[in-house]
Design a protein around this motif. Structure first.
Motif, PDB file in Angstrom:
ATOM      1  N   ASN A 170      58.837 -29.644  52.320  1.00 20.09           N
ATOM      2  CA  ASN A 170      58.147 -28.394  52.625  1.00 20.09           C
ATOM      3  C   ASN A 170      59.071 -27.194  52.427  1.00 20.09           C
ATOM      4  O   ASN A 170      58.677 -26.181  51.837  1.00 20.09           O
ATOM      5  CB  ASN A 170      57.614 -28.436  54.063  1.00 20.09           C
ATOM      6  N   THR A 171      60.324 -27.304  52.889  1.00 21.74           N
ATOM      7  CA  THR A 171      61.300 -26.220  52.686  1.00 21.74           C
ATOM      8  C   THR A 171      61.526 -25.988  51.202  1.00 21.74           C
ATOM      9  O   THR A 171      61.557 -24.842  50.736  1.00 21.74           O
ATOM     10  CB  THR A 171      62.629 -26.552  53.396  1.00 21.74           C
TER      11      THR A 171
ATOM     12  N   SER B  69      60.518 -22.539  49.256  1.00 25.82           N
ATOM     13  CA  SER B  69      61.617 -21.801  48.621  1.00 25.82           C
ATOM     14  C   SER B  69      61.365 -21.609  47.135  1.00 25.82           C
ATOM     15  O   SER B  69      61.620 -20.539  46.592  1.00 25.82           O
ATOM     16  CB  SER B  69      62.939 -22.545  48.839  1.00 25.82           C
ATOM     17  N   MET B  70      60.855 -22.640  46.459  1.00 26.69           N
ATOM     18  CA  MET B  70      60.528 -22.499  45.038  1.00 26.69           C
ATOM     19  C   MET B  70      59.442 -21.447  44.833  1.00 26.69           C
ATOM     20  O   MET B  70      59.495 -20.664  43.883  1.00 26.69           O
ATOM     21  CB  MET B  70      60.088 -23.839  44.445  1.00 26.69           C
TER      22      MET B  70
ATOM     23  N   ALA C 126      66.466 -27.935  57.152  1.00 26.88           N
ATOM     24  CA  ALA C 126      67.148 -27.831  55.861  1.00 26.88           C
ATOM     25  C   ALA C 126      67.057 -26.393  55.363  1.00 26.88           C
ATOM     26  O   ALA C 126      66.044 -25.733  55.541  1.00 26.88           O
ATOM     27  CB  ALA C 126      66.508 -28.779  54.856  1.00 26.88           C
ATOM     28  N   GLU C 127      68.145 -25.928  54.742  1.00 24.46           N
ATOM     29  CA  GLU C 127      68.164 -24.583  54.164  1.00 24.46           C
ATOM     30  C   GLU C 127      68.313 -24.690  52.662  1.00 24.46           C
ATOM     31  O   GLU C 127      69.159 -25.431  52.161  1.00 24.46           O
ATOM     32  CB  GLU C 127      69.337 -23.766  54.724  1.00 24.46           C
ATOM     33  N   PHE C 128      67.503 -23.936  51.943  1.00 24.68           N
ATOM     34  CA  PHE C 128      67.582 -23.846  50.496  1.00 24.68           C
ATOM     35  C   PHE C 128      68.837 -23.053  50.169  1.00 24.68           C
ATOM     36  O   PHE C 128      69.018 -21.944  50.658  1.00 24.68           O
ATOM     37  CB  PHE C 128      66.331 -23.119  49.997  1.00 24.68           C
TER      38      PHE C 128
ATOM     39  N   GLU D 111      69.993 -27.042  45.608  1.00 23.86           N
ATOM     40  CA  GLU D 111      70.684 -27.761  46.669  1.00 23.86           C
ATOM     41  C   GLU D 111      70.139 -27.287  48.003  1.00 23.86           C
ATOM     42  O   GLU D 111      69.782 -26.119  48.155  1.00 23.86           O
ATOM     43  CB  GLU D 111      72.182 -27.474  46.624  1.00 23.86           C
ATOM     44  N   MET D 112      70.100 -28.223  48.936  1.00 19.75           N
ATOM     45  CA  MET D 112      69.664 -27.904  50.292  1.00 19.75           C
ATOM     46  C   MET D 112      70.632 -28.545  51.275  1.00 19.75           C
ATOM     47  O   MET D 112      71.233 -29.577  50.989  1.00 19.75           O
ATOM     48  CB  MET D 112      68.237 -28.409  50.521  1.00 19.75           C
TER      49      MET D 112
END
Length: 186
Positions: free
Chosen positions: A14-15, A19-20, A85-87, A75-76
């Protein structure tokens, strides 16, 4: 047996998807999407005799092939280490395309077809190395397919047994640590 692709957790996927959308706007879904857990080893640990057991998880990487021919990677962070998780970054072009070609190569390897391997990513920043890491899920050893390497001992077209890879990587790490450092370099 075909290569096993590691599914991302729903929160990580989902993150990535959000982000995309933020970076690229609306677009058709990727024609191929690969999630690779990222493992890393630091230079000193590698030089002291690191093995597969010393690989620490640091996050994940997504590779995507898009309908328009674009190849991307991002990368995450590892959500188990940092909460959500962070993009971290987005890349497109030759490097992601080369990684996608190596993934296709890995899928076709006779050892992979005959065995059971999970697709991971290995990063060793201290020797400027990035590679696909095929983690053996049964009998036999892991395989390393370098993507980025500046060393003739670890060519980017090689398929290396993990043991041979660690012998070469350890020698490179030992040589790098033996080089004089400047107080300005830290």
């Amino acid at each position: 047996m075909p290569i096993q692709f590691v599914e991302p957790s729903p929160a990580v996927l989902n993150t990535y998807q959000h982000s995309m959308l933020d970076f690229c706007g609306p677009r058709d879904p990727a024609t191929k999407l690969y999630h690779l857990p990222v493992g890393t080893i630091d230079l000193a640990t590698l030089a002291k005799g690191a093995t597969l057991d010393d690989i620490g998880q640091s996050g994940c990487r997504f590779y995507a092939a898009w309908p328009d021919g674009t190849a991307t990677s991002c990368e995450m962070t590892d959500p188990t280490s940092y909460g959500l998780a962070e993009f971290r970054n987005l890349a497109q072009g030759e490097a992601p395309a080369a990684a996608l070609a190596r993934i296709a190569e890995a899928e076709g390897l006779a050892r992979v077809q005959a065995g059971s391997y999970a697709l991971h990513f290995l990063s060793i920043p201290g020797i400027y190395l990035e590679a696909l890491h095929l983690v053996n899920q049964g009998e036999g050893g892991d395989l390393i397919l370098p993507l980025v390497s500046g060393y003739s001992q670890i060519p980017t077209d090689a398929v290396m047994d993990a043991g041979a890879f660690f012998v070469a990587a350890r020698a490179i790490a030992t040589a790098r640590l033996a080089q004089p450092t400047s107080p300005l370099s830290s």
